[in-house]
Design a protein around this motif. Structure first.
Motif, PDB file in Angstrom:
ATOM      1  N   LEU A  56      -0.209   9.023  13.350  1.00 22.01           N
ATOM      2  CA  LEU A  56       0.096   7.246  12.879  1.00 22.01           C
ATOM      3  C   LEU A  56      -0.085   8.273  11.255  1.00 22.01           C
ATOM      4  O   LEU A  56      -0.967   8.441  10.982  1.00 22.01           O
ATOM      5  CB  LEU A  56      -1.038   6.526  13.307  1.00 22.01           C
ATOM      6  CG  LEU A  56      -1.644   5.752  13.261  1.00 22.01           C
ATOM      7  CD1 LEU A  56      -0.422   4.563  13.236  1.00 22.01           C
ATOM      8  CD2 LEU A  56      -2.848   5.336  14.322  1.00 22.01           C
TER       9      LEU A  56
ATOM     10  N   VAL B  26      -8.720   0.883   5.672  1.00 25.14           N
ATOM     11  CA  VAL B  26      -7.313   1.073   5.473  1.00 25.14           C
ATOM     12  C   VAL B  26      -6.911  -0.547   5.974  1.00 25.14           C
ATOM     13  O   VAL B  26      -7.190  -1.541   6.348  1.00 25.14           O
ATOM     14  CB  VAL B  26      -6.822   1.467   6.974  1.00 25.14           C
ATOM     15  CG1 VAL B  26      -5.887   0.835   7.833  1.00 25.14           C
ATOM     16  CG2 VAL B  26      -7.682   3.257   7.498  1.00 25.14           C
TER      17      VAL B  26
ATOM     18  N   ASP C 224       3.182   0.029   2.262  1.00 26.09           N
ATOM     19  CA  ASP C 224       2.305   0.166   3.147  1.00 26.09           C
ATOM     20  C   ASP C 224       2.958   1.792   3.486  1.00 26.09           C
ATOM     21  O   ASP C 224       4.592   1.425   2.944  1.00 26.09           O
ATOM     22  CB  ASP C 224       2.274  -0.181   4.801  1.00 26.09           C
ATOM     23  CG  ASP C 224       1.243  -1.181   4.549  1.00 26.09           C
ATOM     24  OD1 ASP C 224       0.671  -1.462   3.448  1.00 26.09           O
ATOM     25  OD2 ASP C 224       1.783  -2.155   5.505  1.00 26.09           O
TER      26      ASP C 224
ATOM     27  N   ILE D   7      -9.502   1.638  13.029  1.00 31.61           N
ATOM     28  CA  ILE D   7      -8.312   1.522  13.699  1.00 31.61           C
ATOM     29  C   ILE D   7      -8.484   1.632  15.054  1.00 31.61           C
ATOM     30  O   ILE D   7      -8.975   2.953  16.171  1.00 31.61           O
ATOM     31  CB  ILE D   7      -7.482   2.856  13.095  1.00 31.61           C
ATOM     32  CG1 ILE D   7      -7.312   2.888  11.943  1.00 31.61           C
ATOM     33  CG2 ILE D   7      -6.169   2.290  13.703  1.00 31.61           C
ATOM     34  CD1 ILE D   7      -6.535   4.157  11.017  1.00 31.61           C
TER      35      ILE D   7
ATOM     36  N   LEU E   6      -0.467   0.027   8.860  1.00 27.51           N
ATOM     37  CA  LEU E   6      -0.427   1.376  10.194  1.00 27.51           C
ATOM     38  C   LEU E   6       1.225   1.869  10.409  1.00 27.51           C
ATOM     39  O   LEU E   6       1.871   0.679  10.239  1.00 27.51           O
ATOM     40  CB  LEU E   6      -0.538   0.757  11.193  1.00 27.51           C
ATOM     41  CG  LEU E   6      -2.033   0.430  10.909  1.00 27.51           C
ATOM     42  CD1 LEU E   6      -3.258  -0.258  12.168  1.00 27.51           C
ATOM     43  CD2 LEU E   6      -3.171   2.201  11.121  1.00 27.51           C
TER      44      LEU E   6
ATOM     45  N   ALA F 230      -2.159   5.915   8.364  1.00 26.65           N
ATOM     46  CA  ALA F 230      -2.909   4.547   7.646  1.00 26.65           C
ATOM     47  C   ALA F 230      -3.006   4.154   6.861  1.00 26.65           C
ATOM     48  O   ALA F 230      -3.476   5.642   5.939  1.00 26.65           O
ATOM     49  CB  ALA F 230      -4.440   5.127   8.080  1.00 26.65           C
TER      50      ALA F 230
ATOM     51  N   ALA G  67      -1.367   0.636  18.404  1.00 29.08           N
ATOM     52  CA  ALA G  67      -2.481   0.478  16.685  1.00 29.08           C
ATOM     53  C   ALA G  67      -2.588  -1.234  15.826  1.00 29.08           C
ATOM     54  O   ALA G  67      -2.220  -1.039  16.010  1.00 29.08           O
ATOM     55  CB  ALA G  67      -2.019   1.987  15.231  1.00 29.08           C
TER      56      ALA G  67
END
Length: 408
Positions: free
Chosen positions: A193, A181, A259, A161, A184, A195, A150
């Motif tokens: 996934l 975004v 993240d 993405i 990831l 994001a 990704a």
């Protein structure tokens, strides 16, 4: 199952199946994390050397008399390493852990007082077994199986993405998003996934005056602690690209980039938080509310990437001991009780190769020398290490290259 039973089972499996690895050195992690956060600790090596020496509670470790030295190619027992290469040019792998990519970082000035910390990735080409530079992407996450990545384009936050075919280097599909975004991460099974969304570029840096190791006032690029623009996360199905966005309230205990990642079971998200102790983490549900950690992840650390073993019975924790001439030991614990089962060579435990072996950073210098580390393979019940890469040069305010591991 109690700690004694886990230990007995591990020893029995080791005696029956596991050949000894080779080599020996030492590493650090807690000092690295503090250095990254403060970024002004020019005396990292001294601080690391000052880590309290904790006695080994379980006498499991063999002596490391037959160290493997860094020359040529290591290719044995599912291990492929290049101890003479830093950064690696050719495949590095051990068991199920593969160095799928690595990246370097530099500050790209935008104005006189602002810059963006940009990553440049080298991705493993499965056809050639070599790492190839790909400047198109600001963020890359590799799915288990090493077929798909990704990716986010250069300008963050990104409005789409990409799902990149690692064999062809082509984006097979784009997933558009309504919220920009900036980060990831794949779930453990690779089917979903997460994001992380931001309202502004999480890698923006501002030029400020700081004092260096000589107590001189100098200009440097700094990120904002407690000033993150993180807004929430998407939980996306990789196959269909469908999913929902969850807003997450502002948290003052975060860095500018913080993240989200999936819990092992995939039903919760977690992210690092900054507090009185390094490695703290906070879990969230799909309504964006803070929740308690799952029973098998409550003792894990956000700054130890290896986390749970493949079978879920062991937890990789942080640096507990350093001894001259530069050997390091990290803790392996029962994930549900937090009790230490044993210690293992290496400091920052990066990825599990299988239920008995891990890839780690390990220093090649003594505690009195500037810190330099290389990738090594370490084994439960053994004091030996097998070098997988050459040593990188770490500076107090940057790192030469950062590995990205994925499971086969």
């Amino acid at each position: 199952m109690n700690v004694e039973e886990l230990l007995r089972d591990s020893l029995r499996e080791l005696a029956a199946e596991q050949p000894p690895a080779g080599g020996g050195f030492g590493d650090r992690v807690l000092a690295v994390r503090r250095r990254r956060r403060a970024r002004r600790l020019a005396s990292v090596a001294a601080a690391t050397a000052a880590v309290v020496a904790v006695a080994v509670g379980v006498p499991l470790l063999e002596s490391g008399k037959s160290d493997v030295r860094p020359s040529g190619v290591v290719q044995k027992d599912g291990i492929t390493g290049h101890p003479d290469q830093s950064p690696p040019r050719e495949l590095v792998a051990a068991g199920n852990a593969v160095l799928a990519a690595y990246y370097t970082v530099r500050n790209q000035p935008k104005t006189e007082h602002t810059a963006v910390q940009e990553r440049t990735y080298r991705l493993l080409d499965p056809r050639t077994g070599r790492y190839e530079k790909d400047t198109r992407w600001s963020i890359v996450a590799i799915a288990p199986g090493l077929r798909t990545a990704a990716v986010l384009e250069r300008n963050l936050p990104a409005q789409r993405i990409g799902l990149l075919d690692l064999a062809t280097g082509r984006v097979e599909r784009w997933i558009p998003v309504a919220h920009g975004v900036g980060g990831l991460a794949f779930s453990y099974d690779g089917r979903r996934l997460v994001a992380t969304t931001y309202d502004a570029n999480p890698d923006l840096r501002t030029k400020v005056k700081v004092r260096n190791s000589k107590n001189q006032e100098v200009w440097d690029w700094m990120s904002g602690f407690g000033d993150s623009s993180r807004s929430g996360f998407y939980d996306l199905d990789v196959l269909s690209g469908k999913g929902a966005w969850t807003p997450v309230a502002f948290d003052r205990n975060t860095n500018s980039r913080q993240d989200f990642a999936f819990s092992r079971a995939g039903d919760l998200m977690y992210a690092q938080v900054i507090g009185g102790r390094d490695g703290m983490q906070q879990f969230y549900d799909h309504q964006g509310a803070k929740v308690a950690a799952p029973a098998d992840e409550r003792y894990l650390r956000s700054d130890v990437p290896a986390r749970l073993s493949p079978n879920g019975r062991l937890a990789a924790l942080g640096l507990t001991k350093e001894v001259s001439p530069g050997k390091s030991y990290s803790s392996i614990r029962d994930p549900r009780t937090g009790k230490e089962i044993t210690k293992i060579r290496g400091a920052q435990l990066l990825a599990w190769a299988d239920d008995k072996r891990l890839v780690a950073w390990e220093r090649v210098t003594t505690l009195d020398e500037p810190y330099r580390a290389r990738l090594v393979l370490v084994t439960l019940g053994s004091d030996r290490v097998v070098p997988l890469s050459g040593a990188r040069d770490d500076h107090y305010d940057q790192q030469e290259w950062e590995p990205v591991f994925a499971r086969r």
